[in-house]
Design a protein around this motif. Structure first.
Motif, short mmCIF file in Angstrom:
data_model
loop_
_atom_site.label_atom_id
_atom_site.label_comp_id
_atom_site.label_asym_id
_atom_site.label_seq_id
_atom_site.Cartn_x
_atom_site.Cartn_y
_atom_site.Cartn_z
N ASP A 563 0.83 -1.21 0.00
CA ASP A 563 0.00 0.00 0.00
C ASP A 563 0.86 1.26 0.00
O ASP A 563 0.55 2.25 -0.69
N GLN A 564 1.94 1.23 0.77
CA GLN A 564 2.85 2.38 0.82
C GLN A 564 3.52 2.61 -0.54
O GLN A 564 3.67 3.75 -0.99
N GLU A 567 1.32 4.31 -3.09
CA GLU A 567 1.31 5.77 -2.91
C GLU A 567 2.55 6.40 -3.52
O GLU A 567 2.50 7.50 -4.09
N GLY A 570 2.24 5.16 -7.66
CA GLY A 570 1.00 5.36 -8.39
C GLY A 570 0.55 4.13 -9.15
O GLY A 570 -0.33 4.22 -10.01
#
Length: 599
Positions: A563-564, A567, A570
């Motif tokens: 998830d990191q 971010e 993209g």
């Protein structure tokens, strides 16, 4: 051997050179055997498997005066080196021949005929579901002739020559006795291999040319098949074998354990050493069941689906090879027909094949329960020689990329095998050091696979590989150095200090392929956050090509890291996956990694 005199007895040296002569004939014909391979599955490897079995025997035995001593040596080597359904059946016949021979320096025609006759039962007892019209039938028919007619002869030469008609007639009959063979109008490949073996023996006992046989020991050429025809489909995916040692091993008990796992079951050997062959879809579960039966000193699980595809539905002209430390999703490995050579794993004396007969979930469970700390061992030259020989018969060239050479001898084994097979086949084989592991190696392999898919030539791809290696990074968040210390990758002093100070290192590989500590933190959470920041810093200066998240049995943390990275980049990772067990040995449970390649 004097070819002008009568051969009333056969001694150890006579048996030794007769075996070499049969071996030479079979090795010369292995390509044709691959071409007509239909039963039990049409995976175009019967010739290769019988040749591999024969090579192991040749490399293991030496001339001895005693017939019994030579027969025992041949049988022992055959049991260890047997490969494939036909190889294991042949090994069991040789074991029967040895077991049914008294301790004699030389053997008479009558004693030979009796031992051959009694050896047939060993084969049939070894096969779970004997099928007539195969090598079983041909060996039995030949043995029946020898036993029924030996009293009419006083010379081994004349007896063997006379028996060839029976062998050839039985071989021709295989095309009519089994529906799969009748449909495509071929004889059984294993049966033909045995007849080729007999033809070589006959030629030798007629001429007595020992000099020609000695050259076989110096040069064992790789013979490429003429090509293979598509004879059908597969029922199970893996041709699986094991060598099991123990005391009072029970064949019937072993047969019951493995019965539900597949077909083509053959169990050869004695109460102390058994060789198992079976076709199955789940070798990992099979070997987990076998752990309680005996010590698994050798395992093999060849992917017959992949062998079938490259023989009949090859996608591209360049073969791509890596080792099992290469972490990529299985669907990509299958789509690009990537060939992974499994690295060996040992828990005590029990042997496993990384990612094939042991998977991450089982590995980490055993890591907690087993008293022995696991150790890894590189595939030997023979494993690569077998693969490269097979691939050279179907591809124009081969590219191989491996785990960092400074940490494993896998690269060296591959290089040695590639040099030999390339020299003997004339096929180009290029081998590279990825200077990385796990997802780092995986991304390099994927880049090569996509270039092959695009139709780029071998030399063009090979020229770019060092650049792709340089553009690949692996950042590893290590929960503890304990496993790197136990595996010998980090000194005990460094491990002690890290543990004392509660340090969690971030490690990577430098341009030379050496492990180094990039940074260290004092909590695992800050360690994971720092890995993300390091990746972000590097990607702010360079354009991302591809990335993936790897973990050692800690999927929740890996999902957080993914998830990191979404971010940061993209985009979703190529995969979030468990690292291979052979990397888990050194990284240890709880380790996380980001692997990425830049453009």
């Amino acid at each position: 051997m004097d070819n002008s005199s009568k051969l009333a007895y056969l001694d150890g040296k006579g048996l030794y050179y007769s075996f070499l002569a049969g071996a030479r004939s079979l090795l010369d014909g292995q390509g044709e055997l691959n071409k007509i391979n239909v039963f039990p599955v049409p995976d175009a490897d019967t010739g290769s498997n019988m040749a591999s079995t024969i090579r192991t025997i040749i490399e293991s035995i030496s001339p001895a005066s005693s017939y019994k001593q030579t027969a025992d040596a041949i049988a022992a080597a055959a049991l260890i080196g047997a490969r494939g359904n036909s190889g294991v059946i042949f090994a069991q016949f040789l074991y029967g021949l040895s077991n049914e021979t008294r301790d004699v320096e030389k053997i008479s025609l009558q004693a030979f005929a009796e031992s051959v006759n009694r050896s047939v039962q060993y084969m049939y007892e070894a096969v779970a579901n004997p099928v007539e019209g195969t090598m079983l039938s041909v060996i039995r028919d030949w043995a029946d002739y020898i036993y029924s007619n030996h009293s009419y002869f006083d010379d081994f030469k004349k007896l063997i020559a006379s028996s060839m008609d029976a062998a050839h007639e039985s071989l021709v009959a295989t095309a009519q006795r089994m529906r799969q063979l009748t449909h495509v109008n071929v004889v059984d490949a294993g049966a033909k291999g045995f007849v080729l073996f007999l033809e070589g023996i006959l030629e030798f006992i007629k001429t007595g040319n020992v000099r020609a046989l000695r050259s076989l020991l110096e040069s064992d050429p790789v013979v490429l098949p003429v090509g293979s025809d598509d004879h059908g489909s597969l029922t199970y995916r893996f041709c699986t074998e094991a060598l099991i040692k123990g005391e009072s091993l029970d064949k019937d008990k072993l047969r019951e354990i493995v019965r539900g796992f597949g077909d083509s079951m053959v169990i050869a050997g004695s109460s102390k050493t058994l060789r198992l062959h079976i076709h199955t879809d789940d070798p990992q579960k099979l070997f987990e069941e076998l752990r309680s039966f005996g010590t698994l000193i050798f395992q093999k699980a060849d992917d017959m689906q992949k062998q079938y595809e490259i023989a009949h539905h090859r996608k591209w002209k360049i073969a791509l090879v890596a080792d099992s430390s290469c972490d990529l999703p299985q669907d990509l490995i299958d789509f690009y027909q990537i060939h992974l050579v499994p690295i060996n794993l040992f828990f005590g004396e029990n042997h496993y094949l990384d990612k094939v007969t042991i998977h991450p979930e089982q590995f980490y469970r055993m890591l907690d329960l087993e008293e022995h700390f696991p150790r890894s061992a590189q595939p030997n030259d023979k494993a690569f020689e077998n693969l490269y020989s097979h691939l050279a018969s179907h591809y124009d060239s081969i590219i191989a990329v491996h785990v960092v050479g400074k940490l494993s001898g896998t690269l060296h084994s591959s290089l040695m095998a590639a040099e030999r097979i390339s020299r003997e086949t004339g096929k180009k084989i290029s081998v590279f050091d990825s200077r990385n592991v796990s997802g780092g190696l995986g991304l390099t392999v994927l880049k090569i696979a996509r270039s092959i898919e695009e139709g780029k030539e071998h030399d063009e791809i090979a020229a770019h590989i060092p650049q792709w290696v340089d553009k690949t990074r692996l950042l590893v968040s290590v929960r503890t150095l304990k496993y790197l210390v136990r595996g010998g990758r980090v000194t005990k002093m460094k491990g002690f200090l890290a543990n004392l100070l509660h340090m969690h290192p971030i490690i990577s590989f430098d341009k030379e392929g050496k492990i180094y500590m990039l940074e260290k933190t004092f909590t695992m959470k800050s360690n994971m956050q720092r890995v993300i920041q390091l990746a972000k810093d590097e990607l702010s200066r360079q354009e991302l090509d591809e990335y993936m998240i790897l973990h050692a049995h800690c999927e929740t943390d890996a999902r957080w890291m993914a998830d990191q990275m979404v971010e940061v980049t993209g985009r979703d990772p190529l995969a979030v996956m468990d690292i291979s067990p052979v990397i888990g040995v050194h990284a240890g449970p709880g380790s996380l990694a980001v692997a990425f390649m830049v453009k």
